[in-house]
Design an enzyme around this catalytic site. Structure first.
Site, PDB file in Angstrom:
ATOM      1  N   ASP A 309       0.981  -1.352  -0.061  1.00 31.98           N
ATOM      2  CA  ASP A 309      -0.112  -0.017   0.071  1.00 31.98           C
ATOM      3  C   ASP A 309       0.890   1.309   0.182  1.00 31.98           C
ATOM      4  O   ASP A 309       1.796   1.123   0.755  1.00 31.98           O
ATOM      5  CB  ASP A 309      -0.722  -0.126   1.375  1.00 31.98           C
ATOM      6  CG  ASP A 309      -1.914   1.212   1.271  1.00 31.98           C
ATOM      7  OD1 ASP A 309      -2.278   1.477   0.178  1.00 31.98           O
ATOM      8  OD2 ASP A 309      -2.248   1.528   2.449  1.00 31.98           O
ATOM      9  N   GLU A 312       2.452   2.977   2.854  1.00 35.09           N
ATOM     10  CA  GLU A 312       3.627   2.484   3.727  1.00 35.09           C
ATOM     11  C   GLU A 312       4.879   3.006   3.049  1.00 35.09           C
ATOM     12  O   GLU A 312       6.024   2.437   3.652  1.00 35.09           O
ATOM     13  CB  GLU A 312       3.638   1.065   3.471  1.00 35.09           C
ATOM     14  CG  GLU A 312       2.381   0.168   4.178  1.00 35.09           C
ATOM     15  CD  GLU A 312       2.354   0.390   5.778  1.00 35.09           C
ATOM     16  OE1 GLU A 312       3.435   0.203   6.418  1.00 35.09           O
ATOM     17  OE2 GLU A 312       1.289   0.605   6.455  1.00 35.09           O
ATOM     18  N   ASP A 340      -2.502  -3.712   4.305  1.00 34.61           N
ATOM     19  CA  ASP A 340      -1.141  -3.053   3.881  1.00 34.61           C
ATOM     20  C   ASP A 340      -0.397  -3.875   2.733  1.00 34.61           C
ATOM     21  O   ASP A 340       0.287  -3.161   2.012  1.00 34.61           O
ATOM     22  CB  ASP A 340      -0.352  -2.714   5.058  1.00 34.61           C
ATOM     23  CG  ASP A 340      -1.077  -1.730   6.197  1.00 34.61           C
ATOM     24  OD1 ASP A 340      -1.802  -0.858   5.698  1.00 34.61           O
ATOM     25  OD2 ASP A 340      -1.087  -2.038   7.093  1.00 34.61           O
TER      26      ASP A 340
END
Length: 581
Positions: A309, A312, A340
């Protein structure tokens, strides 16, 4: 030095802008930054405000450092532009400075000021009230604003159009016309091509209404988009290349293909023919992948890719990405609506002769998804309710093996607003009650190591034929597994998408303390809407029966009763006229 003679009479008015060149250059820098979606536009705007308030002329950019919001970078830019201005116009610092300090008549000073401030091109000049004649905003070709305007205009030309577009369909249709991604920012940035939509709204070219948002062109935007469309047609008409229609057989290697819309078929110029054909194929492949009925990937025809993602990678979170690069992990940065990290099986494709880029491979999402939590972030999510909501969304995303990756963060976890026992209990409940696999690591390096090992493990595990859900229903092959496409997964996980009455009712129930997602699902199996629940309450003969209506509903794997306490709370919430006691 003899004192200046006293001048009687009223004070002469000062020029509208004592530093018109600096004002013009800063305005241009601000507009360029806004068009590109850069955050520096706000820095230039603050510097402009300080410059407009300063009543004295400045000899160079270095002198502007006394003003608020002027740093070394802005002052150097002004000095460079001022030096270039002197070279092009044959002026020097002395003549530029004398213009503002001469004691000649005010008319002569104003005329000299305007002459010195006029750039080589026909640019707007300062007016008497201190403002500027507004320059029309025209987005650059290939930018997000340019693509959005053209897409909305071409959509308005289709007979029977609804007159607006939603965000997802607007991004999908406009992506082939834009050089940057509408959903994934560049590495180290949090801005995408969609950020330019804010500028279009501020310039009154685009109208945003309703929730979910609907985007349509204003009168000004329609005029500008029409001119941009005519420029595109004029640029195309210059070349002698005949019109090219991309056949459906070139769009996807298997499965039925949608018809290419008229708005995406035009005569490409000689220099951009390959690029336009490639973009048209890319946009159509997205639609085909979403509607494909027979996607099947055999062993050896796909690669396992880790999807990260983009959150991040922003705000100083680049250490994880760098560790993955050092470990040689094949990863891709995308916008994920839930989780994520996840893995996709991407089809290997070969470049097509005559195209700038190879066609995008079809992708199927593997069954593993990871939600990464630092221990302090876990504490904050428990307090504000995000923890429960995220677990519920992970359960409903369609992937069957969710993983919680918890980072201890060393000494950073020593100062938390919740006791350690509460956090330990939340982690245990996530693993035992919710059925998640919980992996605990010490820092970012261990997180990257875990992602690397998982990627290697999945590369060995998925050595079978992968197929989409629709294809799997027709396949009887044993060594195969059914998965969903990435577009289907990501669009189904949108947080603020249009919700049904049943989904809104479920979210209402989950706001009640002690009523988890499993309990809400159990209630929905008996009463799918608020209306059906209220009708059931009306059929109860007494207040006691109403309070116990939901108490015997079974939930979860152990089929426990919902209980009289929760049943009474739900009844009071929906049937009490005044405030709850």
């Amino acid at each position: 030095m003899p004192p200046e003679p006293v001048r009687l009479g009223r004070k002469r008015p000062l020029p509208a802008c004592p530093n018109p060149l600096f004002l013009q250059w800063l305005t241009e820098l601000r507009d360029q930054a806004a068009e590109r979606g850069q955050k520096t536009q706000y820095v230039y705007q603050k510097a402009l405000g300080s410059l407009k308030k300063y009543p004295l002329p400045l000899r160079n950019g270095k002198e502007a450092k006394i003003l608020q919001n002027f740093g070394d970078g802005i002052c150097k830019i002004l000095d460079d532009r001022l030096e270039k201005h002197y070279r092009e116009n044959g002026e020097g610092p002395d003549t530029f400075f004398i213009i503002y300090h001469t004691h000649a008549s005010y008319q002569h000073s104003t005329a000299a000021l305007c002459q010195a401030a006029r750039p080589p091109s026909d640019a707007p000049r300062p007016q008497g009230d201190g403002g500027r004649r507004k320059r029309e905003y025209v987005p650059q070709k290939g930018s997000g604003g340019h693509a959005v305007l053209l897409t909305l205009y071409r959509q308005s030309l289709v007979p029977g159009t609804k007159g607006f577009m939603f965000k997802n369909e607007l991004q999908t249709e406009a992506q082939p016309l834009c050089d940057k991604s509408f959903t994934v920012p560049d590495l180290g940035s949090k801005y995408t091509a969609w950020s330019s939509v804010t500028t279009l709204i501020q310039k009154e070219l685009l109208l945003k209404t309703h929730n979910p948002a609907r985007y349509s062109l204003t009168e000004l935007g329609l005029d500008l988009a029409e001119r941009l469309h005519e420029e595109e047609k004029g640029r195309v008409a210059i070349t002698d290349v005949p019109s090219v229609n991309v056949p459906s057989s070139c769009i996807c290697c298997s499965g039925p293909a949608d018809v290419v819309p008229a708005s995406t078929t035009w005569a490409p110029s000689q220099g951009s023919a390959s690029r336009d054909m490639d973009q048209a194929q890319r946009s159509q492949t997205v639609d085909v992948d979403r509607a494909a009925k027979g996607v099947s990937l055999s062993p050896g025809s796909y690669d396992i890719v880790l999807c990260v993602d983009f959150i991040e990678t922003t705000g100083g979170k680049q250490e994880l990405v760098k560790e993955l690069q050092r470990n040689g992990v094949n990863f891709d940065i995308r916008k994920l609506h839930v989780g994520d990290f996840l893995w996709v099986a991407r089809e290997r494709v070969t470049p097509v002769p005559g195209q700038l880029r190879p066609p995008p491979g079809r992708e199927l999402v593997l069954d593993y998804i990871i939600e990464r939590k630092r221990i302090d972030d876990l504490c904050g999510s428990i307090m504000d309710g995000r923890f429960k909501e995220q677990k519920f969304r992970l359960k409903r995303c369609g992937l069957h093996k969710p993983i919680y990756l918890v980072e201890e963060c060393g000494s950073a976890g020593a100062h938390l607003s919740l006791p350690e026992s509460t956090l330990q209990q939340a982690i245990i409940n996530t693993q035992v009650v919710d059925g998640f696999f919980v992996k605990r690591v010490q820092d970012v390096k261990e997180s990257a190591a875990y992602l690397t090992v998982m990627t290697r493990h999945l590369e060995k595990l998925y050595q079978v034929t992968l197929s989409s859900l629709c294809a799997a229903e027709q396949s009887l092959e044993k060594a195969s597994c059914s998965l969903m496409s990435f577009n289907e997964f990501n669009q189904g996980a949108v947080k603020n998408k249009c919700q049904t009455v049943r989904e809104v009712f479920a979210r209402q129930l989950m706001q009640i303390s002690g009523l988890s997602g499993d309990k809400a699902v159990a209630v929905l199996e008996h009463y799918s809407t608020v209306s059906s629940l209220l009708k059931a309450y009306d059929q109860c003969p007494s207040e006691a029966d109403k309070e116990k209506l939901l108490s015997n509903i079974k939930y979860g794997k152990l089929k426990r009763n919902l209980g009289p306490a929760l049943s009474r709370t739900v009844y009071q919430l929906y049937c009490t006229q005044g405030p709850l006691s």
